[in-house]
Design a protein around this motif. Structure first.
Motif, mmCIF file in Angstrom:
data_model
loop_
_atom_site.group_PDB
_atom_site.id
_atom_site.type_symbol
_atom_site.label_atom_id
_atom_site.label_comp_id
_atom_site.label_asym_id
_atom_site.label_seq_id
_atom_site.Cartn_x
_atom_site.Cartn_y
_atom_site.Cartn_z
ATOM 1 N N ARG A 236 59.991 66.280 51.888
ATOM 2 C CA ARG A 236 59.638 67.088 50.720
ATOM 3 C C ARG A 236 58.268 66.675 50.193
ATOM 4 N N ARG A 254 60.074 69.899 46.780
ATOM 5 C CA ARG A 254 60.308 71.174 47.455
ATOM 6 C C ARG A 254 59.788 71.085 48.888
ATOM 7 N N GLN A 256 58.715 73.862 52.373
ATOM 8 C CA GLN A 256 58.657 75.168 53.022
ATOM 9 C C GLN A 256 59.035 74.993 54.486
ATOM 10 N N HIS A 257 59.860 75.901 54.982
ATOM 11 C CA HIS A 257 60.405 75.780 56.324
ATOM 12 C C HIS A 257 59.639 76.671 57.300
ATOM 13 N N LYS A 260 59.093 80.263 56.658
ATOM 14 C CA LYS A 260 58.353 80.510 55.412
ATOM 15 C C LYS A 260 59.240 80.494 54.171
ATOM 16 N N SER A 261 60.536 80.251 54.331
ATOM 17 C CA SER A 261 61.414 80.131 53.158
ATOM 18 C C SER A 261 61.215 78.763 52.513
ATOM 19 N N TRP A 262 61.647 78.646 51.248
ATOM 20 C CA TRP A 262 61.472 77.415 50.488
ATOM 21 C C TRP A 262 62.823 76.857 50.059
ATOM 22 N N THR A 263 62.871 75.547 49.938
ATOM 23 C CA THR A 263 64.003 74.866 49.306
ATOM 24 C C THR A 263 63.467 74.041 48.148
ATOM 25 N N TRP A 313 59.955 81.648 41.568
ATOM 26 C CA TRP A 313 59.140 81.175 42.683
ATOM 27 C C TRP A 313 59.348 82.078 43.909
ATOM 28 N N ASN A 314 60.618 82.394 44.219
ATOM 29 C CA ASN A 314 60.903 83.232 45.369
ATOM 30 C C ASN A 314 60.341 84.641 45.192
ATOM 31 N N GLU A 317 56.642 84.406 45.912
ATOM 32 C CA GLU A 317 56.407 84.246 47.342
ATOM 33 C C GLU A 317 56.686 85.541 48.106
#
Length: 408
Positions: A236, A254, A256-257, A260-263, A313-314, A317
């Protein structure tokens, strides 16, 4: 040692000699107002305006020019002085992070020092490099600066060229007698890092960023950095870290995978140097990505600010991706850019609640509210036990020049 005040070609303030800014008034907010819970908050004078007139697009010197605030400043305490230097913002008139501009995000070299004795700010010349988003820790030997990003040799903007990540590690000291900043270099990081977090336990500084966890003995820095096992969780960045009760704590962050998605993370970990092992502690009640943490008493840890609004945030994005998929300058590109700008302009701010962690009971509780716009991307300055929050980000692309001091 390196004298940091000799970049006279860039330092308008240095050419005119020391300048002092004092507060017109001081604001106190604490438990009596319901703002700080167990803390008493006091507002210090704002950080002074940047002085380096390095590009025509920036209105340095105009009557309306003031400090916009700095994200990721180098901030820390050394003795009776608070040092704030570098950092990044969007200084072009009427242009922001989502409105077309010339420079993009600007990284600065200006340095300022606040004196506890005089209650005012003084220009402290220029850093040799424009740098922001470093990890900083206040020590008796100076402000320990670790990594960061920006530009070698002077200010720069991200639309001119990409910012560079740094592996530099050094102390920044304020020489009050000579009226200058002094830099003392230490062994560089194993790799360049920005948005890292750091804490010191028993003269060893621990640094976490991405998937890396490294340590440097400050009593024998010549021995270099040691790579340690990572916490038992995902890699992270933009996490929160601090040392307390003989351990180093890593919170939130946080990632980014590949798709392009985020956790956004709520998990938290504590590293014990004595046991040489990590332990997962109680999850945070919400994300505190890009917030800050400050030790209180012998077993307390207070977390301030950061971002927990994953839905917002999502959404940002999502529309950023739609903008990127549209032909540049097309009607669809402008439509998506307007949506992103609208969301930014109506951003409601970061986490206002203060969280307190008890290291012995492994428990999180809420403990009042931050007295001003909640911050992100600014260090927690430990000034003789008090917390100082200097400048920082209060919304996407929006900074604050305010400085707050809390007594716990």
């Amino acid at each position: 040692m390196t004298d940091l005040t000799r970049r006279a070609a860039l330092a308008l303030a240095a050419a005119a000699g020391p300048v002092t800014w004092a507060a017109a008034s001081t604001t106190t907010a604490g438990a009596a107002t319901g703002a700080g819970g167990g803390a008493t908050w006091r507002r210090l004078p704002d950080v002074p305006a940047n002085t380096t007139d390095w590009h025509d697009a920036i209105p340095v010197g105009e009557p309306y020019w003031t400090q916009l605030g700095l994200a990721g400043p180098l901030a820390g305490a050394h003795g009776d002085h608070l040092i704030v230097a570098g950092g990044a913002n969007f200084p072009e008139t009427a242009l922001t992070a989502t409105r077309a501009n010339t420079l993009g995000k600007v990284y600065w070299t200006d340095a300022f020092v606040y004196s506890r004795r005089t209650g005012g700010w003084q220009a402290a010349g220029q850093l040799p490099d424009a740098v922001g988003y470093a990890a900083t820790v206040s020590t008796g030997d100076g402000v320990l600066v670790i990594g960061g990003e920006g530009y070698r040799g002077g200010p720069g903007g991200t639309l001119q060229r990409p910012a560079e990540k740094f592996a530099d590690v050094y102390y920044l000291r304020w020489d009050a007698r000579g009226g200058r900043l002094v830099r003392i270099d230490l062994p560089p990081l194993p790799r360049p890092m920005s948005y890292a977090v750091a804490g010191i336990v028993d003269d060893v500084v621990y640094v976490a960023e991405g998937g890396d966890f490294v340590a440097l003995g400050l009593d024998h820095p010549d021995r270099g950095w040691t790579t340690l096992p990572r916490w038992p969780g995902d890699p992270r960045t933009v996490a929160v870290g601090a040392a307390q009760d003989g351990r180093f704590f890593l919170l939130s962050g946080r990632a980014q995978h590949a798709d392009k998605s985020w956790t956004f993370y709520r998990d938290a970990y504590a590293y014990s140097p004595r046991r040489r092992s990590w332990e997962r502690i109680a999850d945070l009640p919400w994300c505190v990505t890009a917030g800050l943490a400050h030790p209180t008493g012998r077993t307390g840890l207070v977390v301030v600010g950061g971002d927990k609004d994953i839905d917002r945030w999502n959404l940002i994005e999502h529309h950023v991706a739609l903008r990127a998929a549209a032909p540049p300058g097309s009607p669809e590109w402008h439509r998506q850019n307007d949506i992103v700008t609208w969301i930014y302009d109506h951003h409601t701010g970061f986490n206002g609640e203060l969280l307190r962690y008890d290291t012995r009971r492994d428990r999180w509780t809420t403990d009042g509210w931050f007295p001003g716009p909640p911050p992100a991307t600014t260090p927690a300055v430990n000034w003789d036990g008090d917390l100082v929050v200097a400048s920082g980000e209060v919304g996407p692309g929006i900074r604050t020049p305010r400085v707050w001091q809390a007594e716990f």
